[in-house]
Scaffold this motif. Structure first.
Motif, PDB file in Angstrom:
ATOM      1  N   VAL A 105       9.202  -2.116 -14.079  1.00  0.00           N
ATOM      2  CA  VAL A 105       9.698  -0.821 -13.611  1.00  0.00           C
ATOM      3  C   VAL A 105      10.465  -1.061 -12.308  1.00  0.00           C
ATOM      4  O   VAL A 105      10.030  -1.845 -11.454  1.00  0.00           O
ATOM      5  N   ASP A 106      11.607  -0.405 -12.183  1.00  0.00           N
ATOM      6  CA  ASP A 106      12.483  -0.615 -11.028  1.00  0.00           C
ATOM      7  C   ASP A 106      11.820  -0.153  -9.724  1.00  0.00           C
ATOM      8  O   ASP A 106      10.838   0.599  -9.734  1.00  0.00           O
ATOM      9  N   ALA A 107      12.414  -0.581  -8.612  1.00  0.00           N
ATOM     10  CA  ALA A 107      11.930  -0.214  -7.278  1.00  0.00           C
ATOM     11  C   ALA A 107      12.489   1.142  -6.874  1.00  0.00           C
ATOM     12  O   ALA A 107      13.536   1.565  -7.369  1.00  0.00           O
ATOM     13  N   GLU A 108      11.790   1.808  -5.959  1.00  0.00           N
ATOM     14  CA  GLU A 108      12.389   3.005  -5.368  1.00  0.00           C
ATOM     15  C   GLU A 108      13.264   2.530  -4.209  1.00  0.00           C
ATOM     16  O   GLU A 108      12.959   1.543  -3.545  1.00  0.00           O
ATOM     17  N   ARG A 109      14.345   3.244  -3.997  1.00  0.00           N
ATOM     18  CA  ARG A 109      15.366   2.793  -3.059  1.00  0.00           C
ATOM     19  C   ARG A 109      14.862   2.744  -1.616  1.00  0.00           C
ATOM     20  O   ARG A 109      15.169   1.810  -0.874  1.00  0.00           O
ATOM     21  N   GLU A 110      14.077   3.696  -1.213  1.00  0.00           N
ATOM     22  CA  GLU A 110      13.708   3.835   0.195  1.00  0.00           C
ATOM     23  C   GLU A 110      12.774   2.736   0.694  1.00  0.00           C
ATOM     24  O   GLU A 110      12.880   2.311   1.838  1.00  0.00           O
ATOM     25  N   THR A 111      11.827   2.312  -0.143  1.00  0.00           N
ATOM     26  CA  THR A 111      10.782   1.392   0.335  1.00  0.00           C
ATOM     27  C   THR A 111      10.749   0.041  -0.377  1.00  0.00           C
ATOM     28  O   THR A 111      10.159  -0.906   0.139  1.00  0.00           O
ATOM     29  N   GLY A 112      11.324  -0.032  -1.568  1.00  0.00           N
ATOM     30  CA  GLY A 112      11.192  -1.258  -2.359  1.00  0.00           C
ATOM     31  C   GLY A 112       9.929  -1.256  -3.210  1.00  0.00           C
ATOM     32  O   GLY A 112       9.736  -2.140  -4.042  1.00  0.00           O
ATOM     33  N   ASN A 113       9.058  -0.273  -3.004  1.00  0.00           N
ATOM     34  CA  ASN A 113       7.868  -0.154  -3.866  1.00  0.00           C
ATOM     35  C   ASN A 113       8.267   0.337  -5.260  1.00  0.00           C
ATOM     36  O   ASN A 113       9.364   0.866  -5.450  1.00  0.00           O
ATOM     37  N   ILE A 114       7.365   0.176  -6.198  1.00  0.00           N
ATOM     38  CA  ILE A 114       7.628   0.615  -7.569  1.00  0.00           C
ATOM     39  C   ILE A 114       8.040   2.095  -7.570  1.00  0.00           C
ATOM     40  O   ILE A 114       7.477   2.908  -6.814  1.00  0.00           O
ATOM     41  N   ASP A 115       9.032   2.447  -8.395  1.00  0.00           N
ATOM     42  CA  ASP A 115       9.478   3.836  -8.490  1.00  0.00           C
ATOM     43  C   ASP A 115       8.520   4.581  -9.420  1.00  0.00           C
ATOM     44  O   ASP A 115       8.594   4.468 -10.645  1.00  0.00           O
ATOM     45  N   ILE A 116       7.618   5.329  -8.802  1.00  0.00           N
ATOM     46  CA  ILE A 116       6.542   5.966  -9.575  1.00  0.00           C
ATOM     47  C   ILE A 116       7.120   6.960 -10.596  1.00  0.00           C
ATOM     48  O   ILE A 116       6.555   7.127 -11.681  1.00  0.00           O
ATOM     49  N   MET A 138       4.165  -2.302   2.910  1.00  0.00           N
ATOM     50  CA  MET A 138       4.251  -0.837   2.890  1.00  0.00           C
ATOM     51  C   MET A 138       3.441  -0.305   1.695  1.00  0.00           C
ATOM     52  O   MET A 138       3.717  -0.660   0.555  1.00  0.00           O
ATOM     53  N   PRO A 139       2.431   0.562   1.952  1.00  0.00           N
ATOM     54  CA  PRO A 139       1.591   0.970   0.823  1.00  0.00           C
ATOM     55  C   PRO A 139       2.321   1.814  -0.225  1.00  0.00           C
ATOM     56  O   PRO A 139       3.184   2.624   0.105  1.00  0.00           O
ATOM     57  N   VAL A 140       1.944   1.582  -1.460  1.00  0.00           N
ATOM     58  CA  VAL A 140       2.384   2.413  -2.581  1.00  0.00           C
ATOM     59  C   VAL A 140       1.636   3.747  -2.480  1.00  0.00           C
ATOM     60  O   VAL A 140       0.510   3.790  -1.970  1.00  0.00           O
ATOM     61  N   ASP A 141       2.241   4.812  -2.967  1.00  0.00           N
ATOM     62  CA  ASP A 141       1.579   6.128  -2.950  1.00  0.00           C
ATOM     63  C   ASP A 141       0.483   6.127  -4.024  1.00  0.00           C
ATOM     64  O   ASP A 141       0.694   6.494  -5.179  1.00  0.00           O
ATOM     65  N   MET A 142      -0.714   5.695  -3.618  1.00  0.00           N
ATOM     66  CA  MET A 142      -1.774   5.421  -4.584  1.00  0.00           C
ATOM     67  C   MET A 142      -2.396   6.678  -5.189  1.00  0.00           C
ATOM     68  O   MET A 142      -2.980   6.604  -6.274  1.00  0.00           O
ATOM     69  N   ASP A 143      -2.285   7.825  -4.543  1.00  0.00           N
ATOM     70  CA  ASP A 143      -2.799   9.045  -5.182  1.00  0.00           C
ATOM     71  C   ASP A 143      -2.026   9.323  -6.472  1.00  0.00           C
ATOM     72  O   ASP A 143      -2.611   9.686  -7.497  1.00  0.00           O
ATOM     73  N   ARG A 144      -0.715   9.149  -6.400  1.00  0.00           N
ATOM     74  CA  ARG A 144       0.107   9.365  -7.597  1.00  0.00           C
ATOM     75  C   ARG A 144      -0.189   8.313  -8.671  1.00  0.00           C
ATOM     76  O   ARG A 144      -0.234   8.611  -9.861  1.00  0.00           O
ATOM     77  N   LEU A 175      -8.709  -1.338  -2.093  1.00  0.00           N
ATOM     78  CA  LEU A 175      -9.835  -0.439  -2.390  1.00  0.00           C
ATOM     79  C   LEU A 175      -9.326   0.875  -2.969  1.00  0.00           C
ATOM     80  O   LEU A 175     -10.095   1.817  -3.175  1.00  0.00           O
ATOM     81  N   LEU A 176      -8.021   0.925  -3.224  1.00  0.00           N
ATOM     82  CA  LEU A 176      -7.410   2.158  -3.722  1.00  0.00           C
ATOM     83  C   LEU A 176      -7.378   2.156  -5.246  1.00  0.00           C
ATOM     84  O   LEU A 176      -7.605   3.167  -5.890  1.00  0.00           O
ATOM     85  N   GLY A 177      -7.092   0.983  -5.820  1.00  0.00           N
ATOM     86  CA  GLY A 177      -7.133   0.813  -7.270  1.00  0.00           C
ATOM     87  C   GLY A 177      -8.484   0.238  -7.679  1.00  0.00           C
ATOM     88  O   GLY A 177      -9.489   0.430  -6.988  1.00  0.00           O
ATOM     89  N   ASP A 178      -8.495  -0.523  -8.804  1.00  0.00           N
ATOM     90  CA  ASP A 178      -9.758  -1.105  -9.266  1.00  0.00           C
ATOM     91  C   ASP A 178     -10.096  -2.405  -8.558  1.00  0.00           C
ATOM     92  O   ASP A 178     -11.266  -2.759  -8.425  1.00  0.00           O
ATOM     93  N   LEU A 179      -9.081  -3.145  -8.135  1.00  0.00           N
ATOM     94  CA  LEU A 179      -9.319  -4.360  -7.350  1.00  0.00           C
ATOM     95  C   LEU A 179      -8.039  -4.747  -6.632  1.00  0.00           C
ATOM     96  O   LEU A 179      -6.949  -4.299  -6.980  1.00  0.00           O
ATOM     97  N   SER A 285       9.680   2.123   6.833  1.00  0.00           N
ATOM     98  CA  SER A 285       8.494   1.338   7.204  1.00  0.00           C
ATOM     99  C   SER A 285       7.306   2.201   7.618  1.00  0.00           C
ATOM    100  O   SER A 285       6.186   1.714   7.722  1.00  0.00           O
ATOM    101  N   THR A 286       7.546   3.478   7.870  1.00  0.00           N
ATOM    102  CA  THR A 286       6.420   4.365   8.158  1.00  0.00           C
ATOM    103  C   THR A 286       6.664   5.665   7.410  1.00  0.00           C
ATOM    104  O   THR A 286       7.809   6.029   7.138  1.00  0.00           O
ATOM    105  N   HIS A 287       5.592   6.317   7.076  1.00  0.00           N
ATOM    106  CA  HIS A 287       5.731   7.540   6.301  1.00  0.00           C
ATOM    107  C   HIS A 287       4.367   8.219   6.285  1.00  0.00           C
ATOM    108  O   HIS A 287       3.443   7.709   5.658  1.00  0.00           O
ATOM    109  N   GLY A 288       4.230   9.307   7.014  1.00  0.00           N
ATOM    110  CA  GLY A 288       2.971  10.044   7.038  1.00  0.00           C
ATOM    111  C   GLY A 288       1.781   9.146   7.307  1.00  0.00           C
ATOM    112  O   GLY A 288       1.748   8.384   8.262  1.00  0.00           O
ATOM    113  N   ASP A 289       0.828   9.190   6.407  1.00  0.00           N
ATOM    114  CA  ASP A 289      -0.414   8.465   6.573  1.00  0.00           C
ATOM    115  C   ASP A 289      -0.377   7.089   5.899  1.00  0.00           C
ATOM    116  O   ASP A 289      -1.400   6.569   5.475  1.00  0.00           O
TER     117      ASP A 289
END
Ligand SMILES: *Cc1c(COP(=O)(O)O)cnc(C)c1O
Length: 387
Positions: A105-116, A138-144, A175-179, A285-289
């Motif tokens: 799955v491609d990256a999101e433009r702003e962070t380079g993280n996976i495009d959810i 940079m953390p992935v938005d793990m709630d989503r 500790l956000l996912g399964d391991l 590099s920063t975004h909310g929490d």
């Protein structure tokens, strides 16, 4: 080539090994126990405490941990795993080791993280797991991610190779996912030369992987009343960490708070200086929490400067500034994956933009804010020179 001698030497990465590390390693070499000893457990306990994890098990590498994740889940041929296109090849290789198929799955433009937003389109009836990489810390938005995991019943693996000190809403990565699997390769946040760690909030995951990393034997060496008294009731690997590496890791971990502070200070200084340059864009590099571990600062070159990337890298090198590229190609563009699955270079444009147009600049704890000022100044000079 210019004749000027570089005013500074700024390597991209350099392990910081002090007297404490040397003494700790020497103590192991002077003693009788090189594997199966107390140091690995001491390091596991310290790493668990640092991350706030209830369980941790040391490993030969991060890649070993990722392999064990899919092995633990029993994945094999016919199964699919969602994998970000913009990552280290190990993230995808680990899926291949068990015969399952990585679906990129491609990256999101702003962070380079996976495009959810693109994950659901990639999920099929065969999808069993998702692999997430906290890109450059940079953390992935793990709630989503966890909402998708719940909806499709997917196992969530966090590749935390660059995520020591990464927090999402106050919870440490892994500790956000399964391991989560960590790397202690020399240029990562801390080192044991080669080495890794796996953490999980689930006791049964770590308990089983602890055996699968050691041939599948049912009893640790310390648990055997008579030498050789053990059985093997499952397949397992030799993916343990030895005592020399663990001794090194214990000392390195003590330095992590200082390392992380320095990384953040350096990153912020470098970011502030580079923000004024029109020819480049910076990843968020920063975004909310979302708390990054600030592995490095990746600069995206706008056109027409992007065509001069090699010149820029060489010119920075002449000025004593070491750079890197994270990561040189989107994984599905690497020959092994492109040939096996028929991916083309037109696919994964956001990952490609990072791979083919970025330069990673150092912010490691071997550097200070004076070095960052030098990088900013010389980066500006270099842009003028190559244009
Ligand atoms: C470095 C890295 C790895 C590999 O780590 P090893 O400890 O060398 O196996 C895996 N994933 C990512 C994202 C990395 O950056």
């Amino acid at each position: 080539m210019s004749d000027a001698v570089a005013k500074k030497t700024i390597p991209f990465g350099r392990p910081i090994i002090g007297e404490e590390e040397k003494r700790a390693v020497a103590e192991i070499l002077d003693g009788p126990i090189l594997v199966h000893g107390p140091k690995a457990h001491e390091f596991e306990d310290a790493f668990a405490a640092f991350t706030g994890s209830p369980y941790a098990t040391s490993l030969a590498s991060c890649t070993a941990g990722l392999h064990l994740a899919y092995f633990y889940k029993g994945l094999g041929p016919g199964d699919e795993v969602i994998v970000p296109a913009q990552t280290h090849t190990a993230t995808a290789h680990a899926v291949e080791y068990v015969g399952a198929k990585p679906v990129f799955v491609d990256a999101e433009r702003e962070t380079g993280n996976i495009d959810i937003d693109q994950i659901e389109d990639a999920i099929t009836d065969n999808t069993r797991a998702m692999s997430l990489v906290h890109f450059l810390g940079m953390p992935v938005d793990m709630d989503r991610i966890n909402a998708l995991a719940a909806k499709y019943e997917l196992f969530v693996v966090e590749d935390c190779a660059l995520a020591i000190g990464t927090y999402y809403k106050g919870v440490h990565a892994g500790l956000l996912g399964d391991l989560g699997a960590y790397s202690f390769y020399p240029v990562k946040h801390m080192t044991t030369a080669e080495g890794g760690m796996l953490i999980s909030k689930h006791e049964e995951v770590v308990a089983r992987i602890e055996r699968q990393k050691a041939f599948g034997v049912d009893r640790h060496v310390g648990e055997r009343k008579i030498p050789g008294q053990y059985d093997v009731d499952m397949l397992g690997f030799n993916y343990r960490m030895n005592e020399i590496e663990a001794a090194l890791g214990i000392e390195q971990l003590k330095r992590m708070p200082e390392f992380l502070t320095k990384r953040r200070e350096n990153y912020e200084a470098l970011e502030a200086g580079l923000k004024q340059i029109d020819e480049i864009e910076l990843l968020q590099s920063t975004h909310g929490d979302f708390q990054s571990s600030y592995y490095c600062l990746s600069v995206i070159l706008k056109e027409p400067l992007a065509a001069k990337r090699v010149d820029l890298i060489n010119s920075l090198k002449e000025k004593g500034i070491g750079t890197s590229i994270y990561y040189p190609k989107p994984v599905p563009h690497l020959s092994y994956y492109a040939q096996k699955y028929g991916y083309t270079v037109e696919q994964f444009p956001n990952a490609a933009r990072i791979s083919y147009r970025s330069i990673a600049l150092p912010v490691g704890p071997h550097l200070d804010t004076g070095d960052m000022e030098y990088i900013v100044e010389e980066f500006k000079n270099t842009i003028t020179e190559v244009q």
